[in-house]
Design an enzyme around this catalytic site. Structure first.
Site, mmCIF file in Angstrom:
data_model
loop_
_atom_site.group_PDB
_atom_site.id
_atom_site.type_symbol
_atom_site.label_atom_id
_atom_site.label_comp_id
_atom_site.label_asym_id
_atom_site.label_seq_id
_atom_site.Cartn_x
_atom_site.Cartn_y
_atom_site.Cartn_z
ATOM 1 N N GLY A 59 0.813 -1.219 0.000
ATOM 2 C CA GLY A 59 0.000 0.000 0.000
ATOM 3 C C GLY A 59 0.839 1.259 0.000
ATOM 4 N N CYS A 60 1.868 1.273 0.810
ATOM 5 C CA CYS A 60 2.722 2.460 0.934
ATOM 6 C C CYS A 60 3.542 2.681 -0.336
ATOM 7 C CB CYS A 60 3.632 2.338 2.147
ATOM 8 S SG CYS A 60 2.693 2.222 3.683
ATOM 9 N N THR A 61 3.941 1.585 -0.977
ATOM 10 C CA THR A 61 4.690 1.698 -2.229
ATOM 11 C C THR A 61 3.778 2.248 -3.329
ATOM 12 O OG1 THR A 61 6.138 -0.118 -1.579
ATOM 13 C CG2 THR A 61 6.085 0.442 -3.923
#
Length: 153
Positions: A44-46
């Site tokens: 998700g953060c990527t």
């Protein structure tokens, strides 16, 4: 608990990759997009970082400076930024002091257990660093587009 629209953001924003403290006043007269995310190199953060990267030029053209903040180490941020060619500043908040100041360090639940963690949140400020928008439901895959749509509205 969480900062609200109309609030001025805290002065201390975290540590840069050299371990130096970065302050809001370092960006005097510049509107900011500050996004808090849980962890480098997670799916998700990527997705979120890459989406914001893809719209970074457009955001810059609108005058915004983008800053990503997580509690990961500065070394982790260097690797993450290099791997995905992230053109914006990633700040480290190892003590969660900045997360707490913005109100995004909260109790989370996963697989039946409770723990403290960063709630993915994006803050947009004006040139005086007063919050103008808060995105609590971040669309990780289209975070850049979500910001552009919001700022053009």
């Amino acid at each position: 608990l969480i900062m609200n629209i109309g609030d001025k953001i805290p002065e201390v924003l975290g540590l840069n990759t050299d371990g130096k403290e970065v302050k809001a006043s370092d960006f005097a007269g510049k509107p900011l997009i500050i996004y808090f995310y849980p962890k480098d190199n997670t799916p998700g953060c990527t997705a979120e970082a890459c989406s914001i990267r893809d719209y970074n030029k457009e955001l810059k053209d609108m005058g915004y400076e983008v800053i990503g903040i997580s509690k990961d180490s500065t070394a982790s941020h260097v690797k993450f930024a290099d791997k995905y060619e992230l053109p914006f500043l990633l700040l480290s908040d190892p003590t969660t002091e900045v997360n707490q100041a913005f109100g995004v360090w909260q109790k989370k639940k996963m697989a039946g257990r409770e723990y403290m963690g960063t709630v993915r949140t994006t803050f947009v400020t004006d040139a005086n660093h007063i919050i103008t928008h808060i995105i609590t439901k971040v669309n990780t895959k289209n975070a850049g587009e979500q910001l552009i749509d919001l700022l053009k509205a």
